[in-house]
Enzyme design. Structure first.
Site, mmCIF file in Angstrom:
data_model
loop_
_atom_site.group_PDB
_atom_site.id
_atom_site.type_symbol
_atom_site.label_atom_id
_atom_site.label_comp_id
_atom_site.label_asym_id
_atom_site.label_seq_id
_atom_site.Cartn_x
_atom_site.Cartn_y
_atom_site.Cartn_z
ATOM 1 N N LYS A 127 0.851 -1.195 0.000
ATOM 2 C CA LYS A 127 0.000 0.000 0.000
ATOM 3 C C LYS A 127 0.882 1.237 0.000
ATOM 4 O O LYS A 127 1.730 1.386 0.879
ATOM 5 C CB LYS A 127 -0.886 -0.011 1.253
ATOM 6 C CG LYS A 127 -1.539 1.336 1.610
ATOM 7 C CD LYS A 127 -2.751 1.636 0.767
ATOM 8 C CE LYS A 127 -3.395 2.977 1.136
ATOM 9 N NZ LYS A 127 -4.074 2.979 2.420
ATOM 10 N N ASP A 159 -12.998 1.610 3.918
ATOM 11 C CA ASP A 159 -12.044 2.357 4.756
ATOM 12 C C ASP A 159 -12.450 2.346 6.231
ATOM 13 O O ASP A 159 -12.115 3.273 6.960
ATOM 14 C CB ASP A 159 -11.865 3.800 4.258
ATOM 15 C CG ASP A 159 -10.422 4.286 4.393
ATOM 16 O OD1 ASP A 159 -9.595 3.560 4.987
ATOM 17 O OD2 ASP A 159 -10.120 5.391 3.917
HETATM 18 ZN ZN LIG Z 1 -7.552 3.747 4.038
#
Ligand SMILES: [Zn+2]
Length: 413
Positions: free
Chosen positions: A184, A317
């Site tokens: 990420k 998220d």
């Molecule tokens: Zn995130």
């Protein structure tokens, strides 16, 4: 062995089947299709349910173990406290019918071990390790001395700062060393970080290319947090597999994503939650101001991506622990409703939340997210048909049974 007979079978990709049957043997689906064609299953545990479908995938979550709305709190969090909260978070996801998560920076890299060994019950976790960020970027804690953040990363914390190609390579290798299933990176500024605008590109083209190349050598994809156009374009050109958020996406950017086969993971849930609950729960003013801009753009970005034919996968998220926190684990199913509000049919939203999930892991993607022979036995039963009303998937109480790796973990008779 489990035999699940259903009035409606939703396969994940493709049209629903009336009078369906799914057979689970151990951790694998051995049959999924019309009941009439199902083989006999002597001695199997029998279940009759209204709707059967694949367990859901949330492709953008964080196991931070913080109850507050301020990411700076990770620096003073004892890992054991965070881990204990994260165990509860994983239970909440399973209870909501989410049997797989792509964890985009946080404790998931460690929690995956205890889920896999069976110590803790939870969704399958495909974890990135730490978020890779440039110094001062979205993954930095700007109010703290930079040494604190560097030290935290070096000790295995969920934020890792790297600048220049050699440090970026080391950043990727550090995550691979921990067993990361993807990498990420923060390709633009963010909302919940204090300094920097979501429209600014972060990491240079050379840094992005180096990280993508290093990940690719280990058969991992890179997922890039991106709001603004320059960051999306640079990340896609560098070869990232997924764009997270994608707020400022327009037609040319969507076309570029399509040309490169990049997948979009929009995250409407956190935007709605921060605006609705952030002021009450102490989300800092700088974040609320930035979020105000984003909410108007996000639905539009999803629509543009759909029109261009970009593959979309569900992501929320979720990042906080405990029901009354800013974006808590357990509310994942709300995202399906937001996808439908953005113009998807319920069946398209279900595909984004099931069959498209494994695609966001590139070569690491498991056989999961569909009711197909040979696929992971991660399956849910729903009380009402979500094709008629997608919001039933936002209510954990309507997810009546959950099988994870072939074991009934919710709704035992
Ligand atoms: Zn995130």
């Amino acid at each position: 062995m489990h035999r699940i007979e259903a009035n409606v079978l939703i396969p994940g990709r493709g049209d629903p089947i009336d009078d369906g049957c799914v057979l689970l043997d151990g951790a694998t689906i051995t049959y999924a299709g019309p009941r009439a064609g199902a083989p006999p299953s002597e001695g199997a545990e029998h279940h009759q349910v209204p709707v059967v479908m694949p367990g859901l995938w949330d492709c953008h979550v964080h196991l931070f173990g913080i109850a507050s709305a301020n990411l700076a709190d990770v620096l003073r969090l004892q890992p054991a406290v965070g881990g204990a909260r994260a165990v509860k978070d994983l239970e909440a996801a399973l209870n909501a019918g989410f049997t797989s998560v792509r964890e985009m920076g946080g404790l998931g890299i460690y929690l995956a071990q205890v889920v896999d060994e069976g110590t803790v019950q939870g969704p399958a976790i495909y974890a990135a390790g730490a978020l890779l960020s440039q110094t001062g970027g979205h993954g930095d804690i700007h109010a703290a001395p930079v040494q604190w953040v560097e030290d935290y990363g070096a000790r295995g914390g969920c934020l890792h700062l790297c600048d220049g190609v050699p440090e970026c390579l080391r950043g990727v290798r550090r995550q691979l060393r921990l067993g990361a299933r993807l990498i990420k990176v923060c390709g633009t500024g963010g909302v919940l970080s204090e300094i920097g605008l979501p429209t600014h590109q972060q990491f240079s083209d050379a840094e992005l290319q180096a990280m993508v190349g290093e990940a690719a050598r280990a058969e991992r994809i890179v997922a890039a947090h991106c709001h603004g156009k320059p960051g999306i374009e640079a990340s896609v050109r560098a070869g990232v597999g997924t764009i997270e958020h994608g707020t400022h996406l327009d037609e040319p950017t969507a076309q570029l994503m399509n040309d490169h086969g990049a997948i979009l993971v929009p995250t409407h849930t956190i935007t709605a939650r921060v605006l609705d609950h952030g002021p009450r729960l102490g989300v800092p003013d700088y974040a609320l101001e930035k979020m105000d801009v984003i909410i108007g753009l996000q639905k539009r970005a999803t629509q543009i991506a759909m029109a261009a034919g970009v593959t979309i996968a569900l992501g929320t998220d979720v990042l906080s622990s405990g029901p009354d926190t800013v974006c808590p684990w357990g509310i994942h199913g709300a995202e399906l409703g937001y996808l439908v509000q953005s113009g998807m049919t319920p069946l398209q939203a279900i595909e984004a939340g099931t069959a498209n999930g494994p695609l966001t892991l590139g070569p690491q993607g498991p056989k999961s997210g569909q009711l197909l022979q040979g696929y992971d036995a991660d399956v849910i039963a729903v009380a009402e048909n979500p094709v008629d009303d997608i919001t039933v998937l936002a209510e954990p109480a309507k997810v009546t049974k959950v099988w994870r790796a072939g074991r009934l973990v919710k709704g035992a008779p």
